[in-house]
Write a protein that holds these residues in place. Structure first.
Motif, mmCIF file in Angstrom:
data_model
loop_
_atom_site.group_PDB
_atom_site.id
_atom_site.type_symbol
_atom_site.label_atom_id
_atom_site.label_comp_id
_atom_site.label_asym_id
_atom_site.label_seq_id
_atom_site.Cartn_x
_atom_site.Cartn_y
_atom_site.Cartn_z
ATOM 1 N N ARG A 198 0.843 -1.210 0.000
ATOM 2 C CA ARG A 198 0.000 0.000 0.000
ATOM 3 C C ARG A 198 0.875 1.257 0.000
ATOM 4 O O ARG A 198 0.603 2.225 -0.724
ATOM 5 N N LEU A 199 1.931 1.233 0.812
ATOM 6 C CA LEU A 199 2.807 2.399 0.885
ATOM 7 C C LEU A 199 3.569 2.642 -0.411
ATOM 8 O O LEU A 199 3.935 3.783 -0.721
ATOM 9 N N LEU A 200 3.809 1.603 -1.177
ATOM 10 C CA LEU A 200 4.521 1.741 -2.452
ATOM 11 C C LEU A 200 3.594 2.104 -3.605
ATOM 12 O O LEU A 200 4.043 2.222 -4.746
ATOM 13 N N ASN A 201 2.333 2.274 -3.301
ATOM 14 C CA ASN A 201 1.346 2.615 -4.344
ATOM 15 C C ASN A 201 0.316 3.602 -3.799
ATOM 16 O O ASN A 201 -0.893 3.455 -4.028
ATOM 17 N N ASP A 202 0.794 4.625 -3.072
ATOM 18 C CA ASP A 202 -0.162 5.538 -2.429
ATOM 19 C C ASP A 202 -0.090 6.976 -2.946
ATOM 20 O O ASP A 202 -0.541 7.907 -2.287
ATOM 21 N N ASP A 203 0.488 7.166 -4.154
ATOM 22 C CA ASP A 203 0.473 8.516 -4.732
ATOM 23 C C ASP A 203 -0.967 8.962 -4.985
ATOM 24 O O ASP A 203 -1.885 8.132 -5.142
ATOM 25 N N VAL A 204 -1.153 10.278 -5.063
ATOM 26 C CA VAL A 204 -2.494 10.859 -5.188
ATOM 27 C C VAL A 204 -2.658 11.509 -6.565
ATOM 28 O O VAL A 204 -1.807 12.302 -6.999
ATOM 29 N N GLN A 205 -3.742 11.170 -7.262
ATOM 30 C CA GLN A 205 -4.051 11.787 -8.563
ATOM 31 C C GLN A 205 -4.695 13.146 -8.296
ATOM 32 O O GLN A 205 -5.863 13.237 -7.925
ATOM 33 N N VAL A 206 -3.912 14.218 -8.486
ATOM 34 C CA VAL A 206 -4.409 15.563 -8.202
ATOM 35 C C VAL A 206 -5.249 16.085 -9.364
ATOM 36 O O VAL A 206 -6.325 16.682 -9.175
ATOM 37 N N ALA A 253 -4.520 21.228 -16.716
ATOM 38 C CA ALA A 253 -4.185 21.772 -15.403
ATOM 39 C C ALA A 253 -4.210 23.293 -15.452
ATOM 40 O O ALA A 253 -4.317 23.899 -16.527
ATOM 41 N N ALA A 254 -4.107 23.901 -14.290
ATOM 42 C CA ALA A 254 -4.136 25.363 -14.231
ATOM 43 C C ALA A 254 -2.958 25.972 -14.974
ATOM 44 O O ALA A 254 -3.082 27.036 -15.586
ATOM 45 N N SER A 255 -1.809 25.284 -14.931
ATOM 46 C CA SER A 255 -0.619 25.784 -15.620
ATOM 47 C C SER A 255 0.336 24.619 -15.830
ATOM 48 O O SER A 255 0.174 23.555 -15.219
ATOM 49 N N PRO A 256 1.337 24.783 -16.700
ATOM 50 C CA PRO A 256 2.316 23.708 -16.898
ATOM 51 C C PRO A 256 3.050 23.307 -15.618
ATOM 52 O O PRO A 256 3.556 22.192 -15.508
ATOM 53 N N SER A 257 3.103 24.192 -14.628
ATOM 54 C CA SER A 257 3.800 23.881 -13.375
ATOM 55 C C SER A 257 2.881 23.280 -12.311
ATOM 56 O O SER A 257 3.306 23.041 -11.190
ATOM 57 N N SER A 258 1.641 23.050 -12.695
ATOM 58 C CA SER A 258 0.697 22.478 -11.714
ATOM 59 C C SER A 258 1.038 21.012 -11.430
ATOM 60 O O SER A 258 1.423 20.255 -12.325
ATOM 61 N N THR A 259 0.851 20.615 -10.179
ATOM 62 C CA THR A 259 1.071 19.223 -9.781
ATOM 63 C C THR A 259 -0.096 18.375 -10.254
ATOM 64 O O THR A 259 -1.256 18.688 -9.981
ATOM 65 N N VAL A 260 0.205 17.310 -10.993
ATOM 66 C CA VAL A 260 -0.855 16.407 -11.440
ATOM 67 C C VAL A 260 -0.869 15.112 -10.618
ATOM 68 O O VAL A 260 -1.910 14.485 -10.462
ATOM 69 N N VAL A 261 0.293 14.722 -10.114
ATOM 70 C CA VAL A 261 0.387 13.556 -9.207
ATOM 71 C C VAL A 261 1.296 13.947 -8.053
ATOM 72 O O VAL A 261 2.421 14.418 -8.272
ATOM 73 N N SER A 262 0.801 13.769 -6.830
ATOM 74 C CA SER A 262 1.639 14.074 -5.659
ATOM 75 C C SER A 262 1.892 12.799 -4.869
ATOM 76 O O SER A 262 1.059 11.881 -4.860
ATOM 77 N N PRO A 263 3.057 12.728 -4.194
ATOM 78 C CA PRO A 263 3.332 11.554 -3.364
ATOM 79 C C PRO A 263 2.318 11.435 -2.231
ATOM 80 O O PRO A 263 1.668 12.411 -1.852
ATOM 81 N N THR A 304 -0.336 11.665 -16.793
ATOM 82 C CA THR A 304 0.219 10.604 -15.939
ATOM 83 C C THR A 304 -0.803 10.043 -14.952
ATOM 84 O O THR A 304 -1.324 10.782 -14.106
ATOM 85 N N PRO A 305 -1.087 8.732 -15.052
ATOM 86 C CA PRO A 305 -1.916 8.104 -14.011
ATOM 87 C C PRO A 305 -1.078 7.800 -12.773
ATOM 88 O O PRO A 305 0.059 7.330 -12.872
ATOM 89 N N ALA A 306 -1.616 8.088 -11.591
ATOM 90 C CA ALA A 306 -0.884 7.861 -10.347
ATOM 91 C C ALA A 306 -0.609 6.372 -10.144
ATOM 92 O O ALA A 306 -1.404 5.511 -10.533
ATOM 93 N N ASN A 307 0.538 6.106 -9.528
ATOM 94 C CA ASN A 307 0.932 4.736 -9.158
ATOM 95 C C ASN A 307 1.034 3.803 -10.367
ATOM 96 O O ASN A 307 0.732 2.610 -10.272
ATOM 97 N N ASN A 308 1.469 4.358 -11.511
ATOM 98 C CA ASN A 308 1.511 3.535 -12.723
ATOM 99 C C ASN A 308 2.660 2.524 -12.717
ATOM 100 O O ASN A 308 2.759 1.699 -13.612
#
Length: 404
Positions: free
Chosen positions: A234-242, A249-259, A303-307
């Motif tokens: 679970r801990l190795l696959n717990d990134d969040v799809q923002v 996204a709001a801008s090119p610098s926006s976070t799309v996947v966060s740890p 990018t899909p999270a936890n791919n």
């Protein structure tokens, strides 16, 4: 685990011919049955008997049964020294009251067996306990069994009848009791019964000196391994799809996947590889992205999270699980009541894993955190050797200890 009460194997004995008429018992009694009665109130078939002609009349001294006095289990002759061993004898022929004159002698076999208590008795019944002379210095080898030779003798009109039970056939510890004896010798708080002894489903859970293990809670080692393994995955696959995939996204610098959640003192660790023109922000570890992923030049989340869909098995990184008390002392453990001797602890070396985005130091922290979530914070910690406690990100750390 099938246990063989050797006292029914009398037909396999070589009869000790001490006098004319010596006979041995038969294999008529069922294996795992209790002390025999011979059916319809008849006396049990003898294990060993000897007959002599005394004054024109045959007199027979027979050893009829031997068993360990142990509540709730089938009669057997293996033992530990806190349990009583019982032997019965009878006399046929001759004057009344001869059975009360039977004299018993119990002799230890081998330097590991201490004197019997008592070593002699009189009458138709013998009850004694063995003692251990085994060293408590630690060892990687199994202990030898404690064993005793029992003989009964009777003197009638100057003639001696003697019947003897060979130690290697009757009063000798089996493997389960050799292992249990270690707990008696070391005086541990947990004293295992036979129901605590088993053959583990995974040989990796046995780091002791025998083919069997002891578990204070049967099945707990297997369950602990499964639970910690599930939490690690679970801990190795717990990134969040923002930002949902395919969404601007709001801008090119926006976070799309966060740890996901922070891993102890290391903070959050990424579990996802960037796709399209998305960008990994932060270090790349072991060939994988270890940080935040941003939208990149096109401003779209690709990018899909936890791919990476990481899945690990912890069985291959077990460095210790069950240890018998002698083995526990040998490796330098500071406690005779170690959870390892109770079948309640695992040692895991995450450095043996190879996972994109994680190095050995980070994996040490991941496994410790998984153990904390499974067993509680006091029961999951990082060590070097058996007694040196370290932070999980310390380069000298060599395993994570998890216990119930």
């Amino acid at each position: 685990m099938k246990r063989n009460p050797r006292w029914w194997l009398a037909a396999g004995l070589t009869c000790i011919v001490l006098a004319t008429g010596c006979t041995c018992g038969t294999e008529e009694a069922k294996e795992d049955a209790g002390p025999a009665t011979g059916g319809s109130g008849a006396p049990p078939p003898p294990l060993v008997e000897v007959t002599k002609d005394i004054g024109g009349q045959p007199v027979t001294l027979a050893l009829t049964e031997v068993f360990t006095r142990r509540e709730g289990t089938t009669a057997r002759t293996s033992f530990v020294t806190r349990e009583e061993t019982v032997a019965h004898a009878r006399v046929e022929g001759g004057e009344p009251g001869l059975a009360d004159r039977i004299r018993w002698t119990v002799k230890p076999v081998g330097a590991q067996s201490g004197p019997a208590l008592p070593a002699a008795a009189t009458g138709p019944e013998l009850v004694f306990k063995g003692t251990s002379a085994l060293p408590k210095t630690g060892s990687r080898d199994p202990n030898p069994p404690l064993e005793y030779e029992v003989s009964a003798s009777l003197v009638v009109d100057g003639v001696t009848l003697e019947a003897k039970l060979p130690a290697t056939t009757f009063i000798r510890q089996e493997e389960a009791d050799i292992l249990r004896q270690e707990y008696v010798d070391y005086g541990t708080k947990f004293q295992p019964t036979l129901t605590s002894v088993s053959t583990p489903g995974r040989t990796t859970l046995n780091r002791g000196n025998y083919s069997i293990i002891v578990e204070e809670k049967p099945g707990e080692l297997e369950k602990l391994l499964r639970d910690v393994e599930a939490e690690v995955n679970r801990l190795l696959n717990d990134d969040v799809q923002v930002v949902p995939v395919g969404t601007r996204a709001a801008s090119p610098s926006s976070t799309v996947v966060s740890p996901g959640q922070a891993v102890l003192m290391l903070g959050a660790l990424g579990d996802t590889e960037p796709k399209g023109d998305d960008v990994c922000v932060g270090a790349r570890v072991n060939g994988g992205c270890a940080g935040v992923i941003r939208a990149g030049p096109n401003g779209i989340a690709d990018t899909p999270a936890n791919n990476r869909a990481t899945r690990v098995s912890l069985e291959s990184i077990i460095t210790s699980a069950f240890r018998n008390p002698q083995r526990n002392k040998f490796i330098g453990s500071g406690s005779i009541d170690s959870r390892h001797t109770r079948g309640l602890a695992l040692d895991l070396d995450p450095r043996m894993l190879s996972i994109p985005g994680k190095d050995g130091r980070q994996l040490m922290c991941v496994v410790e955190l998984a153990g904390i979530r499974v067993a509680g914070e006091p029961n999951s910690f990082t060590e070097n050797g058996p007694i040196t406690f370290l932070d999980c990100n310390d380069p000298a750390a060599d395993h994570v200890h998890v216990q119930r």
